[in-house]
Design a protein around this motif. Structure first.
Motif, PDB file in Angstrom:
ATOM      1  N   GLY A 102       7.511  25.257  -0.717  1.00  0.00           N
ATOM      2  CA  GLY A 102       7.153  25.031  -2.059  1.00  0.00           C
ATOM      3  C   GLY A 102       7.591  23.882  -2.838  1.00  0.00           C
ATOM      4  O   GLY A 102       6.810  23.276  -3.819  1.00  0.00           O
ATOM      5  N   GLN A 103       8.966  23.461  -2.683  1.00  0.00           N
ATOM      6  CA  GLN A 103       9.695  22.568  -3.335  1.00  0.00           C
ATOM      7  C   GLN A 103       8.839  21.402  -3.055  1.00  0.00           C
ATOM      8  O   GLN A 103       8.700  20.319  -3.921  1.00  0.00           O
ATOM      9  N   VAL A 104       8.780  21.072  -1.764  1.00  0.00           N
ATOM     10  CA  VAL A 104       8.246  19.655  -1.195  1.00  0.00           C
ATOM     11  C   VAL A 104       6.695  19.662  -1.967  1.00  0.00           C
ATOM     12  O   VAL A 104       6.442  18.577  -2.437  1.00  0.00           O
ATOM     13  N   PHE A 105       5.952  20.618  -1.966  1.00  0.00           N
ATOM     14  CA  PHE A 105       4.432  20.296  -2.260  1.00  0.00           C
ATOM     15  C   PHE A 105       4.455  20.388  -4.111  1.00  0.00           C
ATOM     16  O   PHE A 105       3.686  19.677  -4.338  1.00  0.00           O
ATOM     17  N   THR A 106       5.203  21.101  -4.584  1.00  0.00           N
ATOM     18  CA  THR A 106       5.504  21.069  -6.154  1.00  0.00           C
ATOM     19  C   THR A 106       5.908  19.563  -6.372  1.00  0.00           C
ATOM     20  O   THR A 106       5.516  18.879  -7.322  1.00  0.00           O
ATOM     21  N   GLY A 107       6.873  19.132  -5.576  1.00  0.00           N
ATOM     22  CA  GLY A 107       7.335  17.740  -5.934  1.00  0.00           C
ATOM     23  C   GLY A 107       6.164  16.926  -5.660  1.00  0.00           C
ATOM     24  O   GLY A 107       6.201  15.696  -6.312  1.00  0.00           O
ATOM     25  N   ILE A 110       4.036  16.978  -8.868  1.00  0.00           N
ATOM     26  CA  ILE A 110       4.729  16.324  -9.968  1.00  0.00           C
ATOM     27  C   ILE A 110       4.525  14.770  -9.887  1.00  0.00           C
ATOM     28  O   ILE A 110       4.567  14.080 -10.928  1.00  0.00           O
ATOM     29  N   ASP A 111       5.055  14.037  -8.606  1.00  0.00           N
ATOM     30  CA  ASP A 111       4.938  12.934  -8.606  1.00  0.00           C
ATOM     31  C   ASP A 111       3.685  12.369  -8.913  1.00  0.00           C
ATOM     32  O   ASP A 111       3.275  11.147  -9.341  1.00  0.00           O
ATOM     33  N   TYR A 112       2.591  13.033  -8.401  1.00  0.00           N
ATOM     34  CA  TYR A 112       1.170  12.497  -8.733  1.00  0.00           C
ATOM     35  C   TYR A 112       0.736  12.476 -10.125  1.00  0.00           C
ATOM     36  O   TYR A 112       0.235  11.636 -10.812  1.00  0.00           O
ATOM     37  N   ILE A 113       1.295  13.558 -10.930  1.00  0.00           N
ATOM     38  CA  ILE A 113       1.008  13.808 -12.214  1.00  0.00           C
ATOM     39  C   ILE A 113       1.782  12.625 -13.017  1.00  0.00           C
ATOM     40  O   ILE A 113       1.332  11.991 -13.692  1.00  0.00           O
ATOM     41  N   ARG A 114       2.888  12.364 -12.680  1.00  0.00           N
ATOM     42  CA  ARG A 114       3.971  11.349 -13.339  1.00  0.00           C
ATOM     43  C   ARG A 114       3.696  10.138 -13.016  1.00  0.00           C
ATOM     44  O   ARG A 114       3.602   8.981 -13.866  1.00  0.00           O
ATOM     45  N   LEU A 115       3.404   9.771 -11.471  1.00  0.00           N
ATOM     46  CA  LEU A 115       3.487   8.412 -11.123  1.00  0.00           C
ATOM     47  C   LEU A 115       1.937   7.994 -10.681  1.00  0.00           C
ATOM     48  O   LEU A 115       1.610   6.887 -10.492  1.00  0.00           O
ATOM     49  N   SER A 116       1.214   9.047 -10.647  1.00  0.00           N
ATOM     50  CA  SER A 116      -0.375   8.664 -10.040  1.00  0.00           C
ATOM     51  C   SER A 116      -0.299   8.210  -8.578  1.00  0.00           C
ATOM     52  O   SER A 116      -1.250   7.403  -8.300  1.00  0.00           O
ATOM     53  N   LYS A 120       1.784   9.631   1.603  1.00  0.00           N
ATOM     54  CA  LYS A 120       1.193  10.267   2.702  1.00  0.00           C
ATOM     55  C   LYS A 120       2.276  10.782   3.605  1.00  0.00           C
ATOM     56  O   LYS A 120       2.241  11.820   4.341  1.00  0.00           O
ATOM     57  N   GLY A 121       3.369  10.069   3.561  1.00  0.00           N
ATOM     58  CA  GLY A 121       4.455  10.464   4.579  1.00  0.00           C
ATOM     59  C   GLY A 121       5.037  11.955   4.097  1.00  0.00           C
ATOM     60  O   GLY A 121       5.380  12.936   4.814  1.00  0.00           O
ATOM     61  N   LYS A 122       5.033  12.128   2.610  1.00  0.00           N
ATOM     62  CA  LYS A 122       5.671  13.484   2.257  1.00  0.00           C
ATOM     63  C   LYS A 122       4.667  14.668   2.563  1.00  0.00           C
ATOM     64  O   LYS A 122       5.011  15.675   3.034  1.00  0.00           O
ATOM     65  N   ILE A 123       3.502  14.238   2.416  1.00  0.00           N
ATOM     66  CA  ILE A 123       2.299  15.375   2.787  1.00  0.00           C
ATOM     67  C   ILE A 123       2.378  15.659   4.357  1.00  0.00           C
ATOM     68  O   ILE A 123       2.347  16.789   4.728  1.00  0.00           O
ATOM     69  N   ILE A 124       2.486  14.674   5.090  1.00  0.00           N
ATOM     70  CA  ILE A 124       2.577  14.803   6.448  1.00  0.00           C
ATOM     71  C   ILE A 124       3.799  15.581   6.717  1.00  0.00           C
ATOM     72  O   ILE A 124       3.714  16.554   7.593  1.00  0.00           O
ATOM     73  N   GLY A 125       4.943  15.304   6.408  1.00  0.00           N
ATOM     74  CA  GLY A 125       6.374  15.699   6.476  1.00  0.00           C
ATOM     75  C   GLY A 125       6.062  17.149   6.092  1.00  0.00           C
ATOM     76  O   GLY A 125       6.391  18.363   6.887  1.00  0.00           O
TER      77      GLY A 125
END
Length: 162
Positions: A102-107, A110-116, A120-125
């Motif tokens: 939950g923390q990984v995907f929320t992060g 949030i990164d997508y909203i803030r940094l646009s 891919k590495g985080k999603i794959i992880g």
């Protein structure tokens, strides 16, 4: 240094959730949450007074804090209350992994909203962790079925000998 502190914090979060869930089992989910926050408030007050002195306790900058700055307490209560319900029902390792997922995907969100941007590495992880959790869960289920079958065979052998 910060990496070590983050790892220690992760361990303390799980330890805190287990302790809080045991308290909640004894006195109730929301009563346990209340005790958690009263003890936390008391400890925080002592720290603030010791570190800043009595005059540093109240700040004039509270009016400058945006409304969402105060939602952390509300979210914290929800985290403690839901973990008080969940932790006793599933093993601690699954609780830790599910919370981590939950923390990984929320992060990521949030990164997508803030940094646009999305890593891919985080999603794959995150997906690899989910797959590992699912695989481990299936192994645990197979072990439980095997143990139940062995218990049944043992009970039948005992009953048959009587």
């Amino acid at each position: 240094m910060y990496i070590i502190l983050a790892a220690i914090t992760g361990g303390l979060v799980i330890l805190s959730m287990i302790i809080n869930s045991r308290l909640a089992d004894k006195i109730g989910v929301f009563q346990g949450t209340l005790v958690n926050y009263i003890v936390g408030l008391t400890f925080t007050l002592v720290l603030v007074i010791l570190m800043k002195g009595p005059k540093g306790f109240i700040t004039n900058n509270l009016g400058e804090v945006p409304f969402y700055g105060f939602l952390g307490g509300f979210i914290g209560v929800m985290v403690v209350a839901t973990s008080n319900i969940i932790i006793p029902k599933i093993p601690a390792i699954y609780s830790a992994l599910l919370i981590f997922i939950g923390q990984v995907f929320t992060g990521i969100i949030i990164d997508y909203i803030r940094l646009s941007s999305v890593s891919k590495g985080k999603i794959i992880g995150g997906l690899i962790i989910i797959l590992g959790l699912l695989y481990n869960t299936s192994l645990d289920k197979k072990d439980m079925v095997k143990e139940k079958e062995e218990e049944k065979i043992t009970e039948e052998a005992i009953i048959g000998n009587d």
